[in-house]
Design an enzyme around this catalytic site. Structure first.
Site, short mmCIF file in Angstrom:
data_model
loop_
_atom_site.label_atom_id
_atom_site.label_comp_id
_atom_site.label_asym_id
_atom_site.label_seq_id
_atom_site.Cartn_x
_atom_site.Cartn_y
_atom_site.Cartn_z
N GLY A 76 -15.51 -59.06 -50.59
CA GLY A 76 -16.87 -58.56 -50.76
C GLY A 76 -17.10 -57.33 -49.89
N TRP A 78 -18.58 -56.81 -47.14
CA TRP A 78 -18.47 -56.91 -45.68
C TRP A 78 -17.26 -57.75 -45.27
CZ3 TRP A 78 -21.48 -53.69 -43.06
CH2 TRP A 78 -22.63 -53.21 -43.69
N SER A 79 -16.25 -57.77 -46.11
CA SER A 79 -15.13 -58.70 -45.94
C SER A 79 -14.27 -58.42 -44.70
CB SER A 79 -14.26 -58.61 -47.19
OG SER A 79 -13.03 -59.26 -46.99
N ASN A 80 -14.14 -59.44 -43.85
CA ASN A 80 -13.22 -59.35 -42.70
C ASN A 80 -11.77 -59.29 -43.18
OD1 ASN A 80 -15.42 -59.69 -40.93
ND2 ASN A 80 -15.26 -61.92 -41.09
N LEU A 82 -10.61 -57.91 -45.98
CA LEU A 82 -10.25 -56.60 -46.51
C LEU A 82 -9.93 -55.61 -45.41
CD1 LEU A 82 -12.64 -55.59 -49.44
CD2 LEU A 82 -10.22 -56.20 -49.56
#
Ligand SMILES: *Cc1c(COP(=O)(O)O)cnc(C)c1O
Length: 313
Positions: A76, A78-80, A82
């Protein structure tokens, strides 16, 4: 690529000696005769933080050994996962593609701007297509044959095997309980996989979901709980659902920072700490219990909050 250089790539990314164990002190713990240590995985790297490194490690190794051009994965805005994947790939000399849930916004989140700085190529996918994994994954595999696909959140057997190594950073035997936050349940499965017979693994779920024996989480985790390994999931600490929050959670996080100089994130570790403290308060843990809390990082996600919400940003 040769195995030696794979290992080199893998060990140069993070500094595991920074994962200190921080004991928490306070009247509540003293009165209940319960000891809590926090394993600070948030400190191993500012970007490739927390559990994400452990879940990624064997995927990275596979991609390198299979001579892939890069890694393709999902997340998403705000993905940690990614942001950790994007930088780990750049450091390993791999390209990366991020499949992003939802339509492309006018202004990218700070997280997505950051992954682009690490040369991750972004593709936005409507939510209904994104969640249809059975269709989207084979389609992407066909379109990008030179890319190694890592499932969302690193949720796979390799992700579990990496997460199972988290406890090796501590005197793991000395704990009666090991606890962690839950997104996909990959970290929980890893901790369960590595658990010793006298230990209870506790997961605090950050998503709102039915607390049933056969929900998607239990289906994934249970196979790792063979041989009588014990785990318990608590479903009452989601604060409204995934990435939702309340004033109570935010002020709890500010208090934890004030008391222990320990930053938490509002999606996972804030809820984890709150849940464990609440269980302590309700005498869930027998006197003499020694609890390890895994601080799984993810602090970058706090950038999605309005300035001033947290006192420690
Ligand atoms: C991704 C993440 C989790 C969830 O881990 P799962 O293995 O998907 O359950 C927990 N905490 C933090 C800080 C995370 O970034």
């Amino acid at each position: 690529m040769k195995t030696m250089s794979v290992n080199k790539v893998i060990t140069q990314s993070v500094d595991l000696t920074k994962a200190v164990v921080q004991p928490l002190a306070g009247n509540l713990l003293h009165n209940k005769q319960v000891a809590i240590d926090v394993l600070r995985l948030d400190r191993i790297h500012p970007v490739i933080s927390g559990n994400k490194w452990f879940k990624l490690k064997y995927h990275l190794q596979e991609a390198l050994q299979q001579n892939k051009t890069g890694i393709l994965t999902f997340g998403g805005a705000w993905s940690n996962h990614l942001v950790a994947t994007a930088l780990a790939c750049q450091q390993a000399g791999l390209a990366s593609i991020g499949i992003i849930r939802g339509e492309q916004p006018l202004v990218l989140s700070a997280t997505l701007q950051e992954v682009q700085e690490y040369n991750m190529q972004l593709q936005f996918v409507p939510r209904n297509e994104y969640s249809d994994e059975a269709t989207i994954i084979p389609a992407l595999q066909e379109k990008y044959p030179d890319y190694y696909i890592v499932p969302q959140g690193g949720q796979s057997h390799l992700g579990v095997l990496g997460a199972a190594e988290i406890g090796q950073l501590t005197q793991i035997k000395s704990y009666s309980h090991v606890s962690c936050a839950i997104g996909t349940g990959t970290m929980l499965a890893g901790l369960v996989h590595a658990a010793l017979p006298h230990q209870q693994v506790i997961g605090i779920c950050s998503l709102k979901m039915p607390a049933t024996e056969n929900n998607s989480l239990n289906s994934f985790v249970k196979p790792y709980a063979a041989n009588g390994k014990q785990y318990t999931i608590f479903y009452d600490y989601h604060f409204g659902g995934y990435a939702r929050k309340t004033g109570e959670l935010i002020s709890f996080m500010n208090t934890i920072y004030q008391q222990h100089e320990m930053p938490t994130d509002f999606v996972y570790t804030g809820k984890l700490l709150f849940g464990i403290m609440h269980l302590v308060q309700n005498s869930y843990f027998e006197p003499g219990s020694r609890i390890l809390i895994v601080h799984s990082g993810g602090l970058q996600g706090n950038r999605s909050l309005p300035g001033g919400t947290l006192t420690f940003l």
